[in-house]
Design an enzyme around this catalytic site. Structure first.
Site, PDB file in Angstrom:
ATOM      1  N   TYR A 168       0.811  -1.217   0.000  1.00 19.33           N
ATOM      2  CA  TYR A 168       0.000   0.000   0.000  1.00 19.33           C
ATOM      3  C   TYR A 168       0.846   1.269   0.000  1.00 19.33           C
ATOM      4  O   TYR A 168       0.512   2.245   0.663  1.00 19.33           O
ATOM      5  CB  TYR A 168      -0.962   0.007   1.207  1.00 19.33           C
ATOM      6  CG  TYR A 168      -2.195  -0.822   0.951  1.00 19.33           C
ATOM      7  CD1 TYR A 168      -3.313  -0.250   0.362  1.00 19.33           C
ATOM      8  CD2 TYR A 168      -2.226  -2.168   1.277  1.00 19.33           C
ATOM      9  CE1 TYR A 168      -4.440  -1.013   0.092  1.00 19.33           C
ATOM     10  CE2 TYR A 168      -3.347  -2.931   1.012  1.00 19.33           C
ATOM     11  CZ  TYR A 168      -4.450  -2.351   0.420  1.00 19.33           C
ATOM     12  OH  TYR A 168      -5.564  -3.098   0.152  1.00 19.33           O
TER      13      TYR A 168
ATOM     14  N   TYR B 177     -14.273  -4.470   4.074  1.00 21.29           N
ATOM     15  CA  TYR B 177     -12.938  -4.845   3.585  1.00 21.29           C
ATOM     16  C   TYR B 177     -12.641  -6.258   4.067  1.00 21.29           C
ATOM     17  O   TYR B 177     -12.821  -6.573   5.253  1.00 21.29           O
ATOM     18  CB  TYR B 177     -11.865  -3.885   4.114  1.00 21.29           C
ATOM     19  CG  TYR B 177     -10.470  -4.342   3.732  1.00 21.29           C
ATOM     20  CD1 TYR B 177      -9.942  -4.048   2.479  1.00 21.29           C
ATOM     21  CD2 TYR B 177      -9.704  -5.103   4.616  1.00 21.29           C
ATOM     22  CE1 TYR B 177      -8.686  -4.501   2.122  1.00 21.29           C
ATOM     23  CE2 TYR B 177      -8.442  -5.555   4.258  1.00 21.29           C
ATOM     24  CZ  TYR B 177      -7.935  -5.248   3.006  1.00 21.29           C
ATOM     25  OH  TYR B 177      -6.695  -5.704   2.646  1.00 21.29           O
TER      26      TYR B 177
ATOM     27  N   ASP C 232     -16.323 -12.058   9.381  1.00 17.73           N
ATOM     28  CA  ASP C 232     -14.901 -11.774   9.173  1.00 17.73           C
ATOM     29  C   ASP C 232     -14.393 -11.052  10.420  1.00 17.73           C
ATOM     30  O   ASP C 232     -14.503  -9.842  10.541  1.00 17.73           O
ATOM     31  CB  ASP C 232     -14.724 -10.920   7.917  1.00 17.73           C
ATOM     32  CG  ASP C 232     -13.257 -10.555   7.675  1.00 17.73           C
ATOM     33  OD1 ASP C 232     -12.419 -10.863   8.545  1.00 17.73           O
ATOM     34  OD2 ASP C 232     -12.960  -9.958   6.625  1.00 17.73           O
TER      35      ASP C 232
ATOM     36  N   LYS D 195      -5.392 -11.683  12.089  1.00 22.18           N
ATOM     37  CA  LYS D 195      -4.461 -10.686  12.636  1.00 22.18           C
ATOM     38  C   LYS D 195      -3.993 -10.956  14.070  1.00 22.18           C
ATOM     39  O   LYS D 195      -2.819 -11.149  14.294  1.00 22.18           O
ATOM     40  CB  LYS D 195      -5.060  -9.295  12.516  1.00 22.18           C
ATOM     41  CG  LYS D 195      -5.138  -8.838  11.055  1.00 22.18           C
ATOM     42  CD  LYS D 195      -5.416  -7.374  10.942  1.00 22.18           C
ATOM     43  CE  LYS D 195      -5.323  -6.891   9.503  1.00 22.18           C
ATOM     44  NZ  LYS D 195      -6.607  -6.819   8.820  1.00 22.18           N
TER      45      LYS D 195
HETATM   46  C1  LIG Z   1      -6.834  -7.104   7.419  1.00 21.61           C
HETATM   47  C2  LIG Z   1      -8.115  -7.724   7.146  1.00 21.61           C
HETATM   48  C3  LIG Z   1      -8.240  -8.778   6.227  1.00 21.61           C
HETATM   49  C4  LIG Z   1      -7.073  -9.278   5.417  1.00 21.61           C
HETATM   50  O1  LIG Z   1      -6.081  -9.827   6.228  1.00 21.61           O
HETATM   51  P1  LIG Z   1      -4.577  -9.971   5.669  1.00 21.61           P
HETATM   52  O2  LIG Z   1      -3.881 -10.767   6.703  1.00 21.61           O
HETATM   53  O3  LIG Z   1      -4.067  -8.571   5.547  1.00 21.61           O
HETATM   54  O4  LIG Z   1      -4.662 -10.645   4.361  1.00 21.61           O
HETATM   55  C5  LIG Z   1      -9.476  -9.366   6.053  1.00 21.61           C
HETATM   56  N1  LIG Z   1     -10.539  -8.925   6.738  1.00 21.61           N
HETATM   57  C6  LIG Z   1     -10.467  -7.917   7.620  1.00 21.61           C
HETATM   58  C7  LIG Z   1     -11.677  -7.517   8.378  1.00 21.61           C
HETATM   59  C8  LIG Z   1      -9.255  -7.277   7.838  1.00 21.61           C
HETATM   60  O5  LIG Z   1      -9.185  -6.259   8.710  1.00 21.61           O
END
Ligand SMILES: *Cc1c(COP(=O)(O)O)cnc(C)c1O
Length: 640
Positions: free
Chosen positions: A236, A365, A453, A482
């Site tokens: 990015y 996202y 997610d 994460k």
């Molecule tokens: C960061 C993020 C992703 C993608 O995760 P990466 O490890 O960066 O591929 C997917 N969903 C959400 C809600 C995120 O914050």
């Protein structure tokens, strides 16, 4: 505070001899402090023999030469804890030489060891031992004993006659510089110390440079940045960035140390990965332990205890009965891809292959791979790839809008994908548990899978272990990544509910889920995640989330009154301030806000016109205050 801590391999290892020689050599540059003293007073010795060095009084002094907690109980006095000692740190311009008692593993109180105090100083450590026979074993034992506390000496000093063999072996096994020093041969006086310090000035300078942060580590920043600019492609980031990357040489708790010695507060937990704080000792130790027996092993047709234990913990926190499963991958995007593929394939197994549509929400996202981009569909980030993306609906985040879309596309939709409670990358946009519940209900009414997610929201960040818990819903698939390993190693998991799993549970091999990554369920990452999970189980995180949320409400919410601020949002660890500036993510206000915060020693990366913080759980109130101050400063200087 600057300086370093002198730790002995054991009692009488030569700590005071080292301190006297070092202070004699650099009398004007350092101050001396021995916070806990038993037996003969070293503080008095330093005062007498190096009169030019400022000496701070010990916090506790016992005349009996025994372990401090024992001396304290015999003297009927309380023994202060590490945190109490830390608060009495002398305010001084000069770097401190802090001398400890006994060894790193000597008891400090009845239930803590001195190593915890040493760690809390967050200063380089010099390990001092005697060069007498047994030096290699003693020194290595001390180094290994300190490691579980996240402590690693910057240098080893051997007091006594030079022993090149010992020095060589210690360097070989511990990869540390070893410096030999000899105390004055006869009686210790200022004069004999001065002679000994002069004769060994090169060696003493070597110790000093080892404990001076910027001199200690890595390539010089100019060289590093130059090589970086020629070879590395950052995420990015344009290839001609407005700002050079920060050269980070160390990380601990909520702090990043830069090559020039500056310490900045990591106010966004290194892109939301770091959970407890940087390098949490228990997780780092779990990583070290795991590497004694395993590296990576394939996960198809093989298994290992770390992955199995972690899966048990994760599933145990789900609102499902038995029968769920964990599918491992290594980042949030792949966790989402796995969920999408599982949802579609499960639909096929249920006899509904026409369910080829997914529904995401505006400003959602879910990652940067093609499936994740198709669901997220951010026009700025992914507009370029629009011709390559698969069909998916983007609906406003409302139950009515979702209901209408699912009615319009009855029988076509496999799953709805949502970031529960907080849409992170889309600007820290928040919705209530009631709204989330209504979204889930709408999906249920239409027989559509719900994919939560939780890549950003998982592991306590919104105040509950999983954000979806607050809406009392049971998603069919949950994506975690994460924070899963505490931010130490990459790992991700897609959790599938029993009804999804059941659709695959047949002897028919054509129904296999044909998906996997080389590093699926990496054992070291799983071991880190298990250790991080245990930290969560200990429960301290609940206190920290509440503390941080209350702090934001008190100190960031009032920024809503500033000109140019359109909204302030707080939930759990997250505080977001939205500014009324045109231009969205590309608006150069983002760069200006970031720089303004960095000027105040705080690292934040605004999402366009949204300035936010999501700090690690360990972040102290003092650091929170610095973050809030930086946010206020940035908004005042860039907003409106
Ligand atoms: C960061 C993020 C992703 C993608 O995760 P990466 O490890 O960066 O591929 C997917 N969903 C959400 C809600 C995120 O914050």
């Amino acid at each position: 505070m600057t300086g370093f801590v002198v730790v002995g391999t054991d009692t009488d290892a030569g700590k005071t001899a080292f301190s006297l020689l070092f202070l004699t050599a650099f009398a004007e540059a350092f101050a001396y402090w021995k916070p806990v003293e038993t037996g003969d007073s070293d503080t008095e010795k330093v005062r007498r023999l190096v009169p030019t060095t400022p000496v701070h009084e010990p916090l506790v002094r016992f005349t009996e030469p025994v372990a401090p907690p024992l001396a304290a109980s015999r003297a009927n006095r309380p023994m202060p804890a590490a945190a109490d000692i830390l608060t009495t740190l002398p305010a001084t311009e000069r770097p401190l030489l802090i001398e400890t008692f006994g060894g790193a593993l000597s008891p400090l109180t009845d239930d803590t060891l001195q190593a915890e105090l040493v760690r809390s100083f967050r200063l380089p450590v010099v390990l001092v031992g005697s060069s007498a026979i047994g030096a290699v074993g003693r020194t290595l034992a001390a180094i290994h004993g300190m490691a579980p506390f996240g402590l690693r000496p910057a240098a080893v000093v051997l007091i006594g006659p030079d022993d090149d063999y010992a020095a060589g072996r210690i360097t070989r096994f511990a990869d540390l510089p070893v410096v030999g020093l000899q105390p004055p041969p006869a009686e210790w006086t200022s004069a004999t110390l001065a002679a000994a310090a002069t004769a060994q000035s090169g060696r003493l300078a070597a110790v000093r440079s080892a404990v001076t942060p910027h001199a200690a580590r890595g390539a010089a920043p100019a060289t590093l940045l130059d090589a970086d600019a020629r070879t590395v492609w950052h995420p990015y980031t344009p290839l001609q960035p407005a700002d050079a990357p920060l050269p980070v040489v160390a990380a601990e708790d909520e702090f990043l140390t830069l090559a020039d010695g500056r310490r900045v507060i990591d106010g966004i937990s290194s892109w939301w990965t770091v959970l407890h704080g940087h390098r949490p000792p228990a997780v780092m130790q779990a990583v070290r332990d795991a590497t004694h027996t395993l590296d990576h092993v394939l996960f198809a047709g093989a298994t290992h205890p770390h992955a199995v234990e972690l899966a048990g913990h994760l599933l145990g926190s789900m609102p499902w009965g038995p029968g769920g499963r964990v599918f491992y991958s290594d980042n949030g995007s792949t966790a989402v891809e796995v969920a999408l593929k599982l949802a579609y394939q499960a639909s096929c197994h249920r006899g509904e292959p026409q369910r080829t549509l997914f529904v995401g929400f505006e400003n959602g996202y879910h990652g940067d791979t093609f499936g994740a981009m198709s669901i997220g569909r951010d026009p700025l980030f992914f507009g370029r790839f629009e011709p390559l993306l698969f069909r998916a609906l983007q609906v406003p985040l409302s139950a009515a809008a979702l209901d209408a879309a699912l009615a319009r596309h009855a029988g076509e939709v496999a799953a709805v994908v949502i970031e529960p409670l907080v849409q992170g990358a889309g600007g820290m946009r928040m919705h209530t548990p009631v709204e989330l519940r209504a979204l889930s209900d709408a999906a249920r009414r239409h027989g559509v899978y719900v994919i939560a997610d939780e890549v950003m929201t998982g592991f306590g960040r919104t105040g509950s272990l999983w954000a979806f818990e607050q809406a009392d819903i049971a998603p069919d698939l949950v994506c975690a990544a994460k924070g899963i390993s505490g931010g130490v190693l990459p790992l991700a998991a897609t959790l599938a509910a029993p009804d999804v799993v059941a659709a695959f549970d047949t002897p028919d091999r054509s129904r296999t889920f044909f998906h996997g990554h080389s590093f699926t369920a990496n054992p070291i990452a799983c071991a880190a995640a298990v250790a991080s999970w245990r930290l969560l189980e200990a429960g301290r995180w609940r206190v920290d989330v509440r503390r941080i949320e209350a702090f934001w409400e008190q100190h960031v919410s009032p920024l809503a009154a500033l000109p140019g601020v359109t909204d302030v949002r707080v939930r759990g660890l997250i505080a977001a301030v939205e500014l009324d500036v045109p231009g969205g993510y590309l608006a150069d206000v983002g760069g200006r806000l970031r720089r303004a915060c960095l000027d105040r020693g705080v690292l934040l990366r605004p999402l366009g016109n949204v300035l936010y913080s999501l700090p690690p759980l360990c972040t102290s109130n003092e650091s929170l205050a610095r973050i809030a101050d930086a946010m206020g400063h940035a908004v005042r200087s860039c907003g409106g």
